[in-house]
Each structure stands twice: as structure tokens, then as C-alpha cells.
Design a protein around this motif. Structure first.
Motif, PDB file in Angstrom:
ATOM      1  N   VAL A 244       0.845  -1.199   0.000  1.00 61.27           N
ATOM      2  CA  VAL A 244       0.000   0.000   0.000  1.00 61.27           C
ATOM      3  C   VAL A 244       0.881   1.250   0.000  1.00 61.27           C
ATOM      4  N   VAL A 245       0.707   2.077  -1.008  1.00 57.44           N
ATOM      5  CA  VAL A 245       1.551   3.267  -1.167  1.00 57.44           C
ATOM      6  C   VAL A 245       0.666   4.511  -1.277  1.00 57.44           C
ATOM      7  N   GLY A 246       1.296   5.666  -1.144  1.00 52.89           N
ATOM      8  CA  GLY A 246       0.560   6.925  -1.292  1.00 52.89           C
ATOM      9  C   GLY A 246       1.187   8.001  -0.445  1.00 52.89           C
ATOM     10  N   MET A 340      11.067   7.721  -3.026  1.00 53.95           N
ATOM     11  CA  MET A 340      10.938   6.931  -4.244  1.00 53.95           C
ATOM     12  C   MET A 340      11.953   5.780  -4.252  1.00 53.95           C
ATOM     13  N   ALA A 341      13.160   6.087  -3.782  1.00 56.94           N
ATOM     14  CA  ALA A 341      14.184   5.037  -3.734  1.00 56.94           C
ATOM     15  C   ALA A 341      13.732   3.931  -2.782  1.00 56.94           C
ATOM     16  N   GLU A 342      13.103   4.320  -1.688  1.00 55.70           N
ATOM     17  CA  GLU A 342      12.670   3.317  -0.714  1.00 55.70           C
ATOM     18  C   GLU A 342      11.586   2.402  -1.309  1.00 55.70           C
ATOM     19  N   LEU A 343      10.641   3.011  -2.006  1.00 54.36           N
ATOM     20  CA  LEU A 343       9.579   2.187  -2.594  1.00 54.36           C
ATOM     21  C   LEU A 343      10.142   1.224  -3.636  1.00 54.36           C
ATOM     22  N   HIS A 353      12.189 -12.943  -2.945  1.00 62.77           N
ATOM     23  CA  HIS A 353      11.377 -14.103  -2.584  1.00 62.77           C
ATOM     24  C   HIS A 353      10.728 -14.708  -3.820  1.00 62.77           C
ATOM     25  N   ASP A 354      10.152 -13.835  -4.634  1.00 62.09           N
ATOM     26  CA  ASP A 354       9.344 -14.301  -5.760  1.00 62.09           C
ATOM     27  C   ASP A 354       9.186 -13.116  -6.710  1.00 62.09           C
ATOM     28  N   ASN A 355       9.503 -13.355  -7.962  1.00 61.02           N
ATOM     29  CA  ASN A 355       9.503 -12.269  -8.926  1.00 61.02           C
ATOM     30  C   ASN A 355       8.121 -11.669  -9.163  1.00 61.02           C
ATOM     31  N   ALA A 356       7.087 -12.376  -8.755  1.00 55.21           N
ATOM     32  CA  ALA A 356       5.721 -11.873  -8.980  1.00 55.21           C
ATOM     33  C   ALA A 356       5.267 -10.905  -7.887  1.00 55.21           C
ATOM     34  N   LEU A 357       6.108 -10.710  -6.878  1.00 56.59           N
ATOM     35  CA  LEU A 357       5.711  -9.837  -5.757  1.00 56.59           C
ATOM     36  C   LEU A 357       5.975  -8.369  -6.101  1.00 56.59           C
ATOM     37  N   PRO A 358       5.229  -7.472  -5.538  1.00 49.46           N
ATOM     38  CA  PRO A 358       3.975  -7.667  -4.832  1.00 49.46           C
ATOM     39  C   PRO A 358       2.838  -7.905  -5.831  1.00 49.46           C
ATOM     40  N   HIS A 359       1.861  -8.721  -5.435  1.00 48.11           N
ATOM     41  CA  HIS A 359       0.796  -9.052  -6.375  1.00 48.11           C
ATOM     42  C   HIS A 359      -0.127  -7.870  -6.631  1.00 48.11           C
ATOM     43  N   THR A 360      -0.385  -7.123  -5.593  1.00 44.20           N
ATOM     44  CA  THR A 360      -1.245  -5.944  -5.737  1.00 44.20           C
ATOM     45  C   THR A 360      -0.515  -4.746  -5.138  1.00 44.20           C
ATOM     46  N   VAL A 361      -0.488  -3.647  -5.893  1.00 42.52           N
ATOM     47  CA  VAL A 361       0.067  -2.405  -5.342  1.00 42.52           C
ATOM     48  C   VAL A 361      -1.063  -1.377  -5.331  1.00 42.52           C
ATOM     49  N   LEU A 362      -1.556  -1.124  -4.136  1.00 43.86           N
ATOM     50  CA  LEU A 362      -2.701  -0.228  -3.956  1.00 43.86           C
ATOM     51  C   LEU A 362      -2.213   1.168  -3.624  1.00 43.86           C
ATOM     52  N   ASN A 375      -1.402  13.974 -10.195  1.00 44.25           N
ATOM     53  CA  ASN A 375       0.066  13.956 -10.184  1.00 44.25           C
ATOM     54  C   ASN A 375       0.595  12.810  -9.324  1.00 44.25           C
ATOM     55  N   GLN A 376      -0.089  12.582  -8.225  1.00 46.17           N
ATOM     56  CA  GLN A 376       0.368  11.512  -7.323  1.00 46.17           C
ATOM     57  C   GLN A 376       0.289  10.144  -8.005  1.00 46.17           C
ATOM     58  N   VAL A 377      -0.766   9.940  -8.776  1.00 47.27           N
ATOM     59  CA  VAL A 377      -0.876   8.648  -9.474  1.00 47.27           C
ATOM     60  C   VAL A 377       0.258   8.504 -10.482  1.00 47.27           C
ATOM     61  N   GLU A 378       0.564   9.594 -11.198  1.00 48.03           N
ATOM     62  CA  GLU A 378       1.652   9.539 -12.180  1.00 48.03           C
ATOM     63  C   GLU A 378       2.942   9.065 -11.501  1.00 48.03           C
ATOM     64  N   ILE A 379       3.234   9.651 -10.365  1.00 48.24           N
ATOM     65  CA  ILE A 379       4.493   9.336  -9.680  1.00 48.24           C
ATOM     66  C   ILE A 379       4.518   7.898  -9.181  1.00 48.24           C
ATOM     67  N   PHE A 380       3.517   7.558  -8.375  1.00 54.64           N
ATOM     68  CA  PHE A 380       3.582   6.254  -7.704  1.00 54.64           C
ATOM     69  C   PHE A 380       3.396   5.108  -8.688  1.00 54.64           C
ATOM     70  N   ARG A 381       2.710   5.386  -9.775  1.00 57.74           N
ATOM     71  CA  ARG A 381       2.564   4.339 -10.777  1.00 57.74           C
ATOM     72  C   ARG A 381       3.935   4.017 -11.378  1.00 57.74           C
ATOM     73  N   ASN A 382       4.674   5.059 -11.691  1.00 60.68           N
ATOM     74  CA  ASN A 382       6.006   4.869 -12.262  1.00 60.68           C
ATOM     75  C   ASN A 382       6.939   4.155 -11.303  1.00 60.68           C
ATOM     76  N   VAL A 383       6.940   4.591 -10.085  1.00 65.15           N
ATOM     77  CA  VAL A 383       7.944   4.109  -9.147  1.00 65.15           C
ATOM     78  C   VAL A 383       7.572   2.765  -8.527  1.00 65.15           C
ATOM     79  N   ALA A 384       6.303   2.617  -8.160  1.00 70.20           N
ATOM     80  CA  ALA A 384       5.947   1.417  -7.391  1.00 70.20           C
ATOM     81  C   ALA A 384       5.067   0.452  -8.183  1.00 70.20           C
ATOM     82  N   GLY A 385       4.741   0.793  -9.417  1.00 70.71           N
ATOM     83  CA  GLY A 385       3.920  -0.114 -10.229  1.00 70.71           C
ATOM     84  C   GLY A 385       2.501  -0.262  -9.702  1.00 70.71           C
TER      85      GLY A 385
END
Ligand SMILES: Nc1nc2c(ncn2[C@@H]2O[C@H](COP(=O)(O)OP(=O)(O)OP(=O)(O)O)[C@@H](O)[C@H]2O)c(=O)[nH]1
Length: 442
Positions: A244-246, A340-343, A353-362, A375-385
Motif C-alpha cells: 500500500v503506497v501513497g 521513491m528510492a525506498e519504494l 522471494h518471488d519475482n511476482a511480488l507484490p501481487h497488488t500495489v494499492l 500527479n500523485q498517481v503519475e508518480i507512484f505508478r512509475n515508481v511502485a507499479g
């Protein structure tokens, strides 16, 4: 006293009444001392041109947002009493060494083992468990949504009545209407849909406010419909990992608590990871949610490496047989580049652990912040998928139009909306309800 059937696996809005008595007792336990009225998102209208001249330090992040978060971090540092230590940078190997992780173990009632795909928000099973909880009159979530969006809808009404009074629909009216819809944050794409639809059906004819509202509700509903999806958990890769990010204050921790409540009530075993190692209150808040929801909480000391904590939490969740692990993250660090580096690092390290992680990024978005949420969606989408959204605070003085613009631009699923601070105030997102509320149509 009123008995009612408790839906055990519905994850929907019906269940949850059984804990109202408990909630009432606990209400107020949260100090919310970190209420962030002046969070990043509140700073709207930062000129892009002005910001574009600054240096960019985080991958894929517009400079002006780097500045915004850095400014907010500096402000927050001043008001924050938490003794914040910088997150230590570890090389990956060192980072993966065992850390001093603490867990809150909570008694869980035996839950049936779940497997396969579950839709959160849909009814899965119903049990005839009688409860004797006093039903208190409460605003329904739809009433809360409507009253939250009433400001948007009222402003729209004032502006529309000026446009439509005794005028036939012509190019000038359409231009005025376009301005009003853009002011309501609906975005160019949806605005054009609405004006095109009106033009096609009513050009040269008299137009009422009701006509506009009903076309608006229909077109907004069409934009939102594809993104109104239930959260799907795939338990074939147990545990399903939700990151969960934001931005700080948008409601990450609260949403995690509410989601954990839905899941545990539905018989799922949940582990929570206190990945916001930047703020002591956030760790504490997650522990309280852990107790309320019967979820084990994995946390570490303030300032410790969040990626390492996430790594450990996954291992622990696997070990304790959790169906789902939900990882909280910081919304603010010393500066934007670090955040951003932390995320990025959390995602990278989880993938060990597993290349498919995280399964959901909310990603949580605060509905009261308007345009900045885009703007926030633009950023977090890029950085955290980010692959799903939750819009919180729709019960407040919401500016819901931006959700429509975000849906049109990003087409990311909107899984839930937050309509209050209580444990039950997380609702599946429904396109028509939202569209009608924003257009002020009953
Ligand atoms: N009215 C209302 N308040 C909400 C909602 N969701 C969260 N809040 C409140 O918003 C404030 C911030 O929520 P948090 O969950 O702490 O936000 P956060 O994103 O975790 O914040 P940081 O830990 O600072 O990053 C708290 O006072 C919550 O109670 C909602 O849907 N409606």
C-alpha cells in the motif's frame, strides 16, 4: 435489540455491523495526532513550468513533485515530535540478514482454509450466525458519499444554472459548460464526452440543468464503469501480497486496517507489515489495527530499513500460513528522492522471494485534494507499479471529479472508496452510485 444475519464471506457492505459495539468503544482510541491537513496533496496548482527548472533525482518523477514532497517533508519534520532517524542504507546482502523484528501475535479464531481466487467486495458465502448487537442508526455509505460529494455537486449546480437559464444550446453555451466541467476536475476527456453527447442530442434546443446532470451522470458512469472492479486475491500463491503506497495522510494505514477487517471477517488469515518505519505513530497505529482485526503485525524499530522489514514480513506470513500480507509504507521521508528510492527498494527486495511480488500495489488518494491526486498517481505508478486505487475521505468535503479524470487517463481499477474513519467505512467502488452522486442525480 435486533438480530440479523452476519455474512461471513461477503467482504461487502453488509457485514461489519457485528463489530459496531466494539468500534464504539474503540472510537477515539486513535489520536490521529499526525492528521496532515497540510499534506502534499493539499498544495495544488504548483506551476509545472516553475517546477520544471529544478533538478530531478528520482527515476520517472516530475521535478515539481520532487519539490513538493521535499517541502512537505521539511514542514512535517518541524511539527513532528517523533524522534525520526534516517533509514539506514544497507547493501542488499546485509539488508537481508535477520533484523530485530517484533510481532504482535493475536488470537485468531480457526478460519477455514481458502484457496483459489477471491473477489473482495463480492459475496462469497453467507452464514446464519445470529448476533445481538444493538443496531444504531447510521448514515448509509451512500448517504455519506452523497453528502461528501454534495459540495462538488452544489458548486456544479450553481454554475450550471447560470449557463442554462433560458438559453438554447449553442456553441457559447457549450464553451461555458466545458469551463464548468473542467473546473469540477472532470478532465478534458470526460468533459468532451459530456459536451459531445449534449451537442448530439440537444443542439439548438432549450436545455435544462436536469438535462445536463442526467447526461453527465450517464457519461461519467461510462468512464467509471471499466475501473469499478473488485479487488481479486489469488490465494494460489499464498500469501497474496498487497503493498500500500501513497502520499502521507492519504489514508494508507487506515485503509489497511479496514481492509484487514474485511479479510479477517471473511475467514482469511492476514499479516500486517509496518513498513512506514519513518514515523513511530504509524507503527503504533498499525499495531492497534492488528489487535482490532486479529492480524499479526510485523514491525521493527523506527528508522530501520523498510525493504528489509517487508522481506521479513513476507517470510513470516508464509511461515504463519497467512492468506494475505498487507505492507504499509511511508508517505514521506526526508526528501522525495529517498521516498521513491525506498519504494523501489521494497519492490526489488520483495522480488528476492518471488519475482511476482507484490501481487497488488494499492495507492490511496485523498478525495479532498483535487487535481494533485492526478500527479500523485503519475508518480507512484512509475515508481511502485501501482495497479489499483482506493479513494479515501469521500465522506468529507470531497472533490470527487478528479477520480473521473484519473479513471479516464490511467484506467487503473478503483477497488474501494473510504467513506469515514471507522472500520466499516471501506466500500466497494460502484460506478453508477458515484456518477449519480457527483452529478447530483437521485
Ligand atoms: N473522513 C475520513 N477520514 C479518513 C478516511 N481514511 C483515512 N482517514 C483519516 O485520515 C487521516 C490520515 O490517515 P492515515 O491512515 O494515517 O494516513 P497515512 O497515509 O497512513 O498517513 P502517513 O502514515 O502519515 O503516511 C487519519 O486521521 C484517518 O482517520 C476516510 O475515508 N474518511
Amino acid at each position: 435489540m435486533a438480530g440479523f444475519f452476519k455474512k461471513i464471506f461477503s467482504f461487502g457492505r453488509e457485514e461489519g455491523k457485528a463489530v459496531q459495539a466494539e468500534q464504539a468503544a474503540e472510537k477515539g482510541a486513535f489520536a490521529h495526532e499526525h492528521r496532515l491537513d497540510e499534506d502534499l496533496a493539499a498544495e495544488e496548482g504548483v506551476p509545472v513550468a516553475e517546477a520544471a527548472s529544478s533538478g530531478d533525482t528520482a527515476k520517472g518523477v516530475p521535478d515539481f513533485l520532487v519539490d513538493e514532497i521535499e517541502d512537505k517533508a521539511a514542514e512535517a519534520d518541524e511539527i513532528q515530535n517523533d524522534a525520526v532517524k534516517p533509514a539506514t542504507e544497507h547493501p542488499d546482502e546485509a539488508m537481508l540478514a535477520p533484523t530485530a523484528v517484533s510481532t504482535t501475535r493475536v488470537e485468531q479464531t480457526a478460519a477455514p482454509s481458502r484457496s483459489g481466487k477471491l473477489r473482495i467486495g463480492a459475496e462469497v458465502e453467507e452464514a446464519s450466525e445470529e448476533t445481538t448487537v444493538e443496531e444504531t442508526p447510521q448514515q448509509s455509505w451512500l448517504q455519506k458519499l452523497r453528502s461528501g460529494l454534495s459540495r462538488s455537486s452544489r458548486e456544479l449546480g450553481n454554475n450550471l444554472s447560470g449557463i442554462v437559464s433560458k438559453r438554447k444550446l449553442d456553441d457559447d453555451t457549450l464553451q461555458d459548460l466545458e469551463d464548468v466541467l473542467l473546473q469540477a476536475d472532470l478532465g478534458m476527456e470526460t468533459t468532451t464526452r459530456i459536451t459531445d453527447a449534449l451537442s448530439a442530442s440537444r443542439y439548438g434546443r432549450e436545455l435544462t440543468e436536469k438535462d445536463i446532470r442526467s447526461v453527465m451522470a450517464r457519461e461519467v458512469g461510462r468512464v467509471l464503469e471499466p475501473v469499478a472492479k473488485p479487488l481479486e486475491l489469488d490465494l494460489s500463491h499464498k500469501p497474496h501480497v498487497v503493498l500500500v503506497v501513497g502520499v502521507n495522510g492519504t489514508g494508507k494505514t487506515t485503509t489497511i486496517g479496514k481492509l484487514a477487517a474485511k479479510l479477517t471477517r471473511g475467514g482469511l488469515k492476514v499479516t500486517l507489515a509496518a513498513g512506514d518505519t519513518f514515523r513511530a505513530a504509524a507503527i503504533e497505529q498499525l499495531h492497534i489495527w492488528g489487535e482490532r482485526t486479529g492480524s499479526e503485525v510485523i514491525s521493527t524499530k523506527l528508522g530501520a530499513d523498510a525493504a528489509s522489514l517487508a522481506y521479513d514480513a513476507y517470510a513470516r506470513a508464509k511461515e504463519n500460513g497467512s492468506d494475505v500480507v498487507i505492507i504499509d509504507t511511508a508517505g514521506r521521508l526526508q526528501n522525495k528522492a529517498e521516498l521513491m528510492a525506498e519504494l523501489e527498494k521494497i519492490v526489488r527486495v520483495l522480488r528476492k522471494h518471488d519475482n511476482a511480488l507484490p501481487h497488488t500495489v494499492l495507492q490511496t488518494l485523498d478525495a479532498t485534494t483535487g487535481q494533485n491526486a492526478m500527479n500523485q498517481v503519475e508518480i507512484f505508478r512509475n515508481v511502485a507499479g501501482v495497479n489499483g486505487l482506493v479513494m479515501t475521505k469521500l465522506d468529507g468535503s470531497a472533490r470527487g471529479g478528479i477520480l473521473v479524470a484519473i479513471a479516464a487517463r490511467h484506467q487503473l481499477p478503483v477497488y474501494f472508496i473510504g467513506v469515514g474513519e471507522d472500520i466499516d467505512d471501506l466500500e466497494p467502488f460502484e460506478a453508477d452510485d458515484f456518477a449519480n452522486a457527483i452529478a447530483g442525480v437521485k
